[in-house]
Scaffold this motif. Sequence first.
Motif, PDB file in Angstrom:
ATOM      1  N   SER A 173       0.714  -1.204   0.031  1.00 33.72           N
ATOM      2  CA  SER A 173      -0.039  -0.138   0.077  1.00 33.72           C
ATOM      3  C   SER A 173       0.734   1.324   0.084  1.00 33.72           C
ATOM      4  CB  SER A 173      -0.886   0.199   1.145  1.00 33.72           C
ATOM      5  OG  SER A 173      -1.847  -0.981   1.236  1.00 33.72           O
ATOM      6  N   GLU A 174       0.281   2.265  -0.496  1.00 38.65           N
ATOM      7  CA  GLU A 174       0.784   3.853  -0.481  1.00 38.65           C
ATOM      8  C   GLU A 174       0.222   4.289   0.854  1.00 38.65           C
ATOM      9  OE1 GLU A 174       2.252   4.725  -5.013  1.00 38.65           O
ATOM     10  OE2 GLU A 174       1.062   5.969  -4.112  1.00 38.65           O
ATOM     11  N   THR A 185       3.915  11.229  -0.998  1.00 36.03           N
ATOM     12  CA  THR A 185       3.391  10.160  -1.109  1.00 36.03           C
ATOM     13  C   THR A 185       4.614   9.093  -0.372  1.00 36.03           C
ATOM     14  OG1 THR A 185       2.725  10.789  -3.273  1.00 36.03           O
ATOM     15  CG2 THR A 185       2.740   8.289  -2.737  1.00 36.03           C
ATOM     16  N   TYR A 239       5.686   5.080   0.391  1.00 37.44           N
ATOM     17  CA  TYR A 239       5.732   3.763  -0.166  1.00 37.44           C
ATOM     18  C   TYR A 239       6.787   2.889   0.183  1.00 37.44           C
ATOM     19  CZ  TYR A 239       8.256   6.227  -3.773  1.00 37.44           C
ATOM     20  OH  TYR A 239       9.222   7.002  -4.610  1.00 37.44           O
TER      21      TYR A 239
END
Length: 143
Positions: A46-47, A98, A100
């Motif tokens: 998932s991010e 973001t 990740y």
Amino acid sequence: MIKPKLVDLVSHSDKRGFLSVLSPIQTAFPSEINRIYILHHSNPESERGGHAHPNLWQMIFCTSGTVTIEVATPNESYIYELSECEKALIIPPGYWRTLYNFTPKTVLVVLADREYEDTVYIRNFKDYANWFNTNARESLDNN
Ligand code: TYD
């Protein structure tokens, strides 16, 4: 607009283990801290993030595992790899972020200067680009 910054933690190790310090905090983080949240039991597939905060300072510590954090504007992007207790990432207001490449053991401790306010998130990159072009570009050019 102030650039994001990585700051080193100072580690003290002895037979008992490691103790890592960032002090004084104000030299790295120019605002007061009003909130702490922790990302843990992460799903590596998932991010997280995928939004911008127009007026929030954040400082991110990775206390276990590793993670990749992209901090971007519509014009530039910075990629940071955080690993266990080595550095803290400071994200000033106005950047898209973001997160990740989580591992199952990744734990992130996030300090923020304001309370959680869902309504001041910008969650769509096109809206963010519009916001950036009207609010942040001139300030970025001046720094
Ligand atoms: P979300 O913004 O999706 O997390 P991320 O920024 O890591 O992608 O938040 C997940 C949930 O947690 C959502 O229901 C809002 C809630 N939340 C709080 O209640 N307080 C907080 O300080 C934060 C960051 C999130």
